[in-house]
Scaffold this motif. Structure first.
Motif, PDB file in Angstrom:
ATOM      1  N   SER A  25      14.118 -28.539   0.820  1.00  0.00           N
ATOM      2  CA  SER A  25      14.706 -29.514  -0.020  1.00  0.00           C
ATOM      3  C   SER A  25      16.219 -28.991  -0.525  1.00  0.00           C
ATOM      4  N   GLY A  26      16.423 -27.882  -0.203  1.00  0.00           N
ATOM      5  CA  GLY A  26      17.709 -27.294  -0.554  1.00  0.00           C
ATOM      6  C   GLY A  26      17.765 -26.608  -2.050  1.00  0.00           C
ATOM      7  N   ILE A  27      16.619 -25.832  -2.373  1.00  0.00           N
ATOM      8  CA  ILE A  27      16.672 -25.179  -3.647  1.00  0.00           C
ATOM      9  C   ILE A  27      15.820 -23.824  -3.356  1.00  0.00           C
ATOM     10  N   TYR A  28      16.241 -22.899  -3.989  1.00  0.00           N
ATOM     11  CA  TYR A  28      15.602 -21.633  -3.874  1.00  0.00           C
ATOM     12  C   TYR A  28      14.400 -21.676  -4.851  1.00  0.00           C
ATOM     13  N   ALA A  29      13.419 -20.771  -4.766  1.00  0.00           N
ATOM     14  CA  ALA A  29      12.019 -21.189  -5.596  1.00  0.00           C
ATOM     15  C   ALA A  29      12.619 -20.926  -6.894  1.00  0.00           C
ATOM     16  N   GLY A  30      13.197 -19.718  -7.298  1.00  0.00           N
ATOM     17  CA  GLY A  30      13.359 -19.603  -8.736  1.00  0.00           C
ATOM     18  C   GLY A  30      14.365 -20.402  -9.565  1.00  0.00           C
ATOM     19  N   GLN A  31      15.097 -21.145  -8.547  1.00  0.00           N
ATOM     20  CA  GLN A  31      16.102 -22.108  -9.104  1.00  0.00           C
ATOM     21  C   GLN A  31      15.302 -23.203  -9.413  1.00  0.00           C
ATOM     22  N   LYS A  32      14.419 -23.551  -9.127  1.00  0.00           N
ATOM     23  CA  LYS A  32      13.591 -24.806  -9.526  1.00  0.00           C
ATOM     24  C   LYS A  32      13.241 -24.781 -10.880  1.00  0.00           C
ATOM     25  N   PHE A  33      12.848 -23.493 -11.393  1.00  0.00           N
ATOM     26  CA  PHE A  33      12.479 -23.547 -12.928  1.00  0.00           C
ATOM     27  C   PHE A  33      13.629 -23.555 -13.451  1.00  0.00           C
ATOM     28  N   ILE A  34      14.784 -22.770 -13.302  1.00  0.00           N
ATOM     29  CA  ILE A  34      16.048 -22.989 -14.045  1.00  0.00           C
ATOM     30  C   ILE A  34      16.506 -24.101 -14.223  1.00  0.00           C
ATOM     31  N   LEU A  35      16.658 -24.946 -13.100  1.00  0.00           N
ATOM     32  CA  LEU A  35      17.215 -26.335 -13.216  1.00  0.00           C
ATOM     33  C   LEU A  35      16.190 -27.332 -13.949  1.00  0.00           C
ATOM     34  N   ASP A  36      15.077 -27.002 -13.801  1.00  0.00           N
ATOM     35  CA  ASP A  36      14.220 -27.924 -14.815  1.00  0.00           C
ATOM     36  C   ASP A  36      14.223 -27.647 -16.115  1.00  0.00           C
ATOM     37  N   TYR A  37      14.561 -26.334 -16.573  1.00  0.00           N
ATOM     38  CA  TYR A  37      14.825 -26.030 -17.819  1.00  0.00           C
ATOM     39  C   TYR A  37      16.217 -26.876 -18.312  1.00  0.00           C
ATOM     40  N   ILE A  38      16.875 -26.652 -17.649  1.00  0.00           N
ATOM     41  CA  ILE A  38      18.392 -27.111 -17.921  1.00  0.00           C
ATOM     42  C   ILE A  38      18.202 -28.841 -17.859  1.00  0.00           C
ATOM     43  N   ILE A  39      17.607 -29.391 -17.323  1.00  0.00           N
ATOM     44  CA  ILE A  39      17.320 -30.815 -17.250  1.00  0.00           C
ATOM     45  C   ILE A  39      16.815 -31.121 -18.741  1.00  0.00           C
ATOM     46  N   LYS A  40      15.629 -30.324 -19.114  1.00  0.00           N
ATOM     47  CA  LYS A  40      14.845 -30.626 -20.264  1.00  0.00           C
ATOM     48  C   LYS A  40      15.520 -30.092 -21.611  1.00  0.00           C
ATOM     49  N   HIS A  41      16.600 -29.291 -21.436  1.00  0.00           N
ATOM     50  CA  HIS A  41      17.273 -28.415 -22.777  1.00  0.00           C
ATOM     51  C   HIS A  41      18.810 -28.699 -22.262  1.00  0.00           C
ATOM     52  N   ASP A  42      19.346 -29.906 -22.146  1.00  0.00           N
ATOM     53  CA  ASP A  42      20.660 -29.900 -21.966  1.00  0.00           C
ATOM     54  C   ASP A  42      21.756 -29.274 -22.760  1.00  0.00           C
ATOM     55  N   ARG A  43      22.910 -28.448 -22.016  1.00  0.00           N
ATOM     56  CA  ARG A  43      23.717 -27.775 -22.996  1.00  0.00           C
ATOM     57  C   ARG A  43      22.965 -26.586 -23.256  1.00  0.00           C
ATOM     58  N   CYS A  44      22.029 -25.941 -22.761  1.00  0.00           N
ATOM     59  CA  CYS A  44      21.548 -24.689 -23.138  1.00  0.00           C
ATOM     60  C   CYS A  44      22.196 -23.714 -22.526  1.00  0.00           C
ATOM     61  N   THR A  45      21.962 -22.513 -23.005  1.00  0.00           N
ATOM     62  CA  THR A  45      22.663 -21.493 -22.547  1.00  0.00           C
ATOM     63  C   THR A  45      22.035 -20.533 -21.554  1.00  0.00           C
ATOM     64  N   GLN A  46      22.768 -19.614 -20.903  1.00  0.00           N
ATOM     65  CA  GLN A  46      21.988 -18.511 -19.928  1.00  0.00           C
ATOM     66  C   GLN A  46      21.238 -17.824 -20.753  1.00  0.00           C
TER      67      GLN A  46
END
Length: 164
Positions: A25-46
């Protein structure tokens, strides 16, 4: 015991299948968790992501760069502190995450095909009991990310002792 071997086999096969469909689907395994977190916590920091996932900030930074290049997220300087970047998911990132969720749900549907709701509830109760049995009160309520961090810490400590 045969049961533990089967659980390990199941975990490995599930992880391999998730990795395969995520990659397709075009996403690395670890990126899924990061992207999900960003979606749930908009404007979060690294830093917030690193703390939540119990990993180093440089490892998050590498994934963020890749995700930004793939136009899955955007990075904006914080209004109050220009040294801090705020992360948000793009529409493309949100759509990809939705696609991944559907694919992962399909993998889980395949995994549990033929089981009744009652059987799955009973199985979950057995797993909960095994978790308490093996961890006592120490780890039974820890979330998955925290357990992975604790495992890494234990393994790292053991490697240091082996070198000495």
């Amino acid at each position: 015991m045969e049961v533990i071997g089967r659980l390990n086999q199941l975990t490995l096969l599930h992880r391999m299948k998730i990795y395969q469909v995520a990659k397709e689907s075009g996403i690395y395994a670890g990126q899924k968790f990061i992207l999900d977190y960003i979606i749930k916590h908009d404007r979060c920091t690294q830093k917030e992501i690193a703390e939540r996932m119990y990993v180093s900030q440089p490892s998050i930074a590498m994934s963020v760069k890749r995700m930004e290049k793939a136009e899955l997220i955007t990075r904006e300087a914080d209004e109050k502190d220009s040294r801090t970047n705020r992360l948000s998911a793009t529409e493309k990132g949100k759509q990809l995450m939705e696609k991944c969720r559907k694919i992962f749900d399909t993998v889980d549907d395949d995994l549990f095909a033929g089981f009744t709701f009652e059987e799955l509830e009973t199985f979950k109760e057995y797993l909960d009991r095994m978790i308490v049995n093996i961890s006592g009160k120490q780890f039974s309520h820890e979330d998955f990310c925290r357990l992975i961090a604790q495992e890494k810490q234990i393994l790292s400590h053991d490697k240091k002792e082996e070198k000495q």
